[in-house]
Write a protein that holds these residues in place. Structure first.
Motif, PDB file in Angstrom:
ATOM      1  N   PHE A  13     -35.473  -5.189  -8.249  1.00 34.28           N
ATOM      2  CA  PHE A  13     -35.845  -5.661  -6.918  1.00 34.28           C
ATOM      3  C   PHE A  13     -36.304  -7.112  -7.029  1.00 34.28           C
ATOM      4  CE2 PHE A  13     -37.340  -1.064  -6.041  1.00 34.28           C
ATOM      5  CZ  PHE A  13     -36.063  -0.671  -5.679  1.00 34.28           C
ATOM      6  N   LEU A  14     -35.779  -7.959  -6.139  1.00 30.70           N
ATOM      7  CA  LEU A  14     -36.163  -9.370  -6.076  1.00 30.70           C
ATOM      8  C   LEU A  14     -36.920  -9.629  -4.786  1.00 30.70           C
ATOM      9  CD1 LEU A  14     -33.016 -11.426  -7.180  1.00 30.70           C
ATOM     10  CD2 LEU A  14     -35.257 -11.457  -8.276  1.00 30.70           C
ATOM     11  N   SER A  15     -37.945 -10.469  -4.859  1.00 34.26           N
ATOM     12  CA  SER A  15     -38.700 -10.844  -3.666  1.00 34.26           C
ATOM     13  C   SER A  15     -39.138 -12.293  -3.792  1.00 34.26           C
ATOM     14  CB  SER A  15     -39.926  -9.939  -3.487  1.00 34.26           C
ATOM     15  OG  SER A  15     -40.746 -10.384  -2.427  1.00 34.26           O
ATOM     16  N   SER A  16     -39.487 -12.886  -2.665  1.00 31.56           N
ATOM     17  CA  SER A  16     -39.937 -14.281  -2.676  1.00 31.56           C
ATOM     18  C   SER A  16     -41.284 -14.429  -1.985  1.00 31.56           C
ATOM     19  CB  SER A  16     -38.913 -15.171  -1.969  1.00 31.56           C
ATOM     20  OG  SER A  16     -38.741 -14.747  -0.624  1.00 31.56           O
ATOM     21  N   SER A  17     -42.050 -13.375  -1.957  1.00 32.68           N
ATOM     22  CA  SER A  17     -43.328 -13.402  -1.250  1.00 32.68           C
ATOM     23  C   SER A  17     -44.480 -13.262  -2.226  1.00 32.68           C
ATOM     24  CB  SER A  17     -43.392 -12.258  -0.226  1.00 32.68           C
ATOM     25  OG  SER A  17     -44.730 -12.053   0.209  1.00 32.68           O
ATOM     26  N   GLY A  18     -45.443 -14.168  -2.138  1.00 32.94           N
ATOM     27  CA  GLY A  18     -46.657 -14.046  -2.925  1.00 32.94           C
ATOM     28  C   GLY A  18     -47.737 -13.286  -2.191  1.00 32.94           C
ATOM     29  N   GLY A  19     -47.410 -12.785  -0.999  1.00 38.44           N
ATOM     30  CA  GLY A  19     -48.397 -12.086  -0.190  1.00 38.44           C
ATOM     31  C   GLY A  19     -48.121 -10.606  -0.091  1.00 38.44           C
ATOM     32  N   ASN A  20     -48.307 -10.078   1.105  1.00 32.54           N
ATOM     33  CA  ASN A  20     -48.265  -8.633   1.298  1.00 32.54           C
ATOM     34  C   ASN A  20     -46.884  -8.032   1.062  1.00 32.54           C
ATOM     35  OD1 ASN A  20     -51.039  -8.490   2.100  1.00 32.54           O
ATOM     36  ND2 ASN A  20     -50.427  -9.455   4.006  1.00 32.54           N
ATOM     37  N   ALA A  21     -45.830  -8.755   1.411  1.00 29.22           N
ATOM     38  CA  ALA A  21     -44.489  -8.227   1.187  1.00 29.22           C
ATOM     39  C   ALA A  21     -44.193  -8.123  -0.301  1.00 29.22           C
ATOM     40  CB  ALA A  21     -43.448  -9.100   1.885  1.00 29.22           C
ATOM     41  N   GLY A  22     -44.525  -9.161  -1.051  1.00 29.95           N
ATOM     42  CA  GLY A  22     -44.310  -9.124  -2.486  1.00 29.95           C
ATOM     43  C   GLY A  22     -45.101  -8.013  -3.151  1.00 29.95           C
ATOM     44  N   ALA A  33     -45.957  -5.230  -1.769  1.00 32.86           N
ATOM     45  CA  ALA A  33     -45.308  -3.966  -1.416  1.00 32.86           C
ATOM     46  C   ALA A  33     -44.083  -3.725  -2.285  1.00 32.86           C
ATOM     47  CB  ALA A  33     -44.925  -3.965   0.062  1.00 32.86           C
ATOM     48  N   VAL A  34     -43.305  -4.786  -2.549  1.00 30.75           N
ATOM     49  CA  VAL A  34     -42.141  -4.644  -3.429  1.00 30.75           C
ATOM     50  C   VAL A  34     -42.590  -4.256  -4.833  1.00 30.75           C
ATOM     51  CG1 VAL A  34     -40.160  -5.820  -4.456  1.00 30.75           C
ATOM     52  CG2 VAL A  34     -40.776  -6.296  -2.079  1.00 30.75           C
ATOM     53  N   ALA A  35     -43.628  -4.922  -5.319  1.00 29.98           N
ATOM     54  CA  ALA A  35     -44.113  -4.625  -6.667  1.00 29.98           C
ATOM     55  C   ALA A  35     -44.610  -3.184  -6.759  1.00 29.98           C
ATOM     56  CB  ALA A  35     -45.228  -5.605  -7.040  1.00 29.98           C
ATOM     57  N   TYR A  36     -45.332  -2.740  -5.747  1.00 30.88           N
ATOM     58  CA  TYR A  36     -45.822  -1.357  -5.734  1.00 30.88           C
ATOM     59  C   TYR A  36     -44.651  -0.373  -5.701  1.00 30.88           C
ATOM     60  CZ  TYR A  36     -47.930   2.965  -4.033  1.00 30.88           C
ATOM     61  OH  TYR A  36     -48.306   4.291  -3.888  1.00 30.88           O
ATOM     62  N   ALA A  37     -43.678  -0.648  -4.829  1.00 31.88           N
ATOM     63  CA  ALA A  37     -42.518   0.237  -4.720  1.00 31.88           C
ATOM     64  C   ALA A  37     -41.755   0.295  -6.039  1.00 31.88           C
ATOM     65  CB  ALA A  37     -41.603  -0.230  -3.593  1.00 31.88           C
ATOM     66  N   GLY A  38     -41.570  -0.859  -6.678  1.00 23.25           N
ATOM     67  CA  GLY A  38     -40.860  -0.881  -7.940  1.00 23.25           C
ATOM     68  C   GLY A  38     -41.576  -0.076  -9.012  1.00 23.25           C
ATOM     69  N   ARG A  39     -42.891  -0.221  -9.057  1.00 29.63           N
ATOM     70  CA  ARG A  39     -43.664   0.536 -10.057  1.00 29.63           C
ATOM     71  C   ARG A  39     -43.540   2.038  -9.826  1.00 29.63           C
ATOM     72  NH1 ARG A  39     -48.862   2.496 -10.252  1.00 29.63           N
ATOM     73  NH2 ARG A  39     -49.539   1.423  -8.359  1.00 29.63           N
ATOM     74  N   LYS A  40     -43.635   2.457  -8.576  1.00 32.57           N
ATOM     75  CA  LYS A  40     -43.563   3.887  -8.275  1.00 32.57           C
ATOM     76  C   LYS A  40     -42.162   4.450  -8.486  1.00 32.57           C
ATOM     77  CE  LYS A  40     -46.683   5.897  -6.858  1.00 32.57           C
ATOM     78  NZ  LYS A  40     -47.802   6.565  -7.574  1.00 32.57           N
ATOM     79  N   GLY A  86     -39.935   3.137 -10.637  1.00 32.62           N
ATOM     80  CA  GLY A  86     -39.440   2.850 -11.975  1.00 32.62           C
ATOM     81  C   GLY A  86     -38.357   1.791 -12.019  1.00 32.62           C
ATOM     82  N   VAL A  87     -38.391   0.848 -11.080  1.00 35.23           N
ATOM     83  CA  VAL A  87     -37.401  -0.229 -11.002  1.00 35.23           C
ATOM     84  C   VAL A  87     -38.104  -1.562 -11.279  1.00 35.23           C
ATOM     85  CG1 VAL A  87     -35.764  -1.442  -9.505  1.00 35.23           C
ATOM     86  CG2 VAL A  87     -36.008   1.045  -9.329  1.00 35.23           C
ATOM     87  N   PRO A  88     -37.615  -2.382 -12.198  1.00 38.58           N
ATOM     88  CA  PRO A  88     -38.244  -3.684 -12.470  1.00 38.58           C
ATOM     89  C   PRO A  88     -38.262  -4.570 -11.221  1.00 38.58           C
ATOM     90  CG  PRO A  88     -36.629  -3.148 -14.172  1.00 38.58           C
ATOM     91  CD  PRO A  88     -36.443  -2.137 -13.077  1.00 38.58           C
ATOM     92  N   VAL A  89     -39.293  -5.396 -11.120  1.00 35.52           N
ATOM     93  CA  VAL A  89     -39.467  -6.279  -9.959  1.00 35.52           C
ATOM     94  C   VAL A  89     -39.686  -7.705 -10.440  1.00 35.52           C
ATOM     95  CG1 VAL A  89     -40.945  -6.851  -7.989  1.00 35.52           C
ATOM     96  CG2 VAL A  89     -40.429  -4.452  -8.506  1.00 35.52           C
TER      97      VAL A  89
END
Length: 303
Positions: free
Chosen positions: A56-65, A67-74, A76-79
């Motif tokens: 998963f790729l994201s460009s947000s240092g805030g709440n969206a990023g 959320a992506v990091a949390y989703a990836g961890r849960k 099992g997908v690298p972010v």
């Protein structure tokens, strides 16, 4: 199991007294990633993983990023998250704690976003912070929960940055037969890209945005947000940075919950009696949360 949770719907006596109506709070600040963003981003990440995404790729240092990091961890997908130089060290730390690879690039979100897009491979899924129908579908679930709890609001109060929350709430209202319910859309004066587009009659990109509510810092809202203003009742309103911060501090005192100034902008409409609907009205306030604010940063604000 979905990555987001069903959040509490609570009546607020302090906000009800301040606004002169009956106010109900959808407590999205209690989501596991700290904001409403996990609803839509979690929904999108699950879809992308099912389609074979390996990162998963994201460009947000805030709440969206986050959320992506949390989703990836849960899941099992690298972010990988690209953030601009202006991203506070606290936000970078929170992203790393969720297991994301953080790259700092550019002086603005648009530069970080362009660089993140350049990294995308066929095995990657890119998660836009607000402009994706999958996000809106996920965000709409908060309105499903409100209706399931027995509340059919007379108005909804929320804040607008890029317009993802607005688009999601509007979709949720639509699928529950509530198209006539007005949405009061709050922005701070230095971040009012939605209001600028409404006034111009077409999408407008602001030359710059400024102020304390950094989560509202999209220079142009998504096209869907602008379209909605022509399809259903939406009332754009602006508050000052000071009003947004004061609302955060009042809300912390009243409800023991810390939210960031973007959320404070919408709460300020209620604390400052900017919405006059009468004592019998039920107002739904989307307490969208946010992970960027600290008590210290709010208390030392001098704007």
């Amino acid at each position: 199991m979905p990555l987001s949770i069903a959040t509490p719907l609570l009546e607020s006596l302090p906000l009800s007294r301040a606004s002169g109506a009956r106010v109900w709070m959808k407590m999205e600040a209690m989501q596991p990633s700290g904001s409403f963003k996990i609803r839509g981003i979690g929904h999108a990440c699950e879809r992308y993983r099912a389609d074979g995404a390996q990162r998963f790729l994201s460009s947000s240092g805030g709440n969206a990023g986050l959320a992506v990091a949390y989703a990836g961890r849960k899941l099992g997908v690298p972010v990988a998250v690209v953030v601009p130089e202006t991203t506070p060290e606290r936000a970078r730390r929170l992203l790393r704690e969720e297991g994301a690879q953080v790259t700092v690039h550019g002086r603005s979100w648009s530069e970080a976003n362009a660089f993140a897009q350049s990294l995308k491979t066929p095995q990657d899924a890119f998660l836009h912070p607000f402009d994706d129908p999958l996000l809106w579908q996920g965000h709409a679930s908060m309105i499903d929960e409100v209706v399931e709890a027995g509340l059919r609001p007379d108005a909804v109060v929320l804040c607008v940055g890029g317009g993802g929350l607005l688009a999601g709430v509007a979709e949720g209202l639509h699928r529950n037969g509530l198209d006539s319910v007005p949405i009061y859309a709050a922005e701070t004066e230095g971040m009012a890209s939605f209001n600028a587009s409404i006034q111009a009659g077409h999408l407008v990109e602001l030359p710059a945005v400024s102020g304390v509510a950094t989560s509202l810092g999209a220079r142009q809202v998504c096209a869907r947000a602008f379209e909605l203003a022509r399809e259903r009742p939406i009332v754009p309103l602006q508050v000052s940075d000071r009003e947004a911060v004061d609302a955060c501090l009042s809300f912390l005192d009243d409800h023991r919950t810390l939210v960031e100034p973007a959320c404070g902008a919408s709460l300020a409409l209620l604390y400052r009696q900017r919405i006059a609907l009468g004592a019998d009205a039920n107002i739904l306030a989307i307490v969208c949360g946010g992970s960027t604010a600290t008590i210290e940063s709010l208390s030392r604000f001098e704007g």
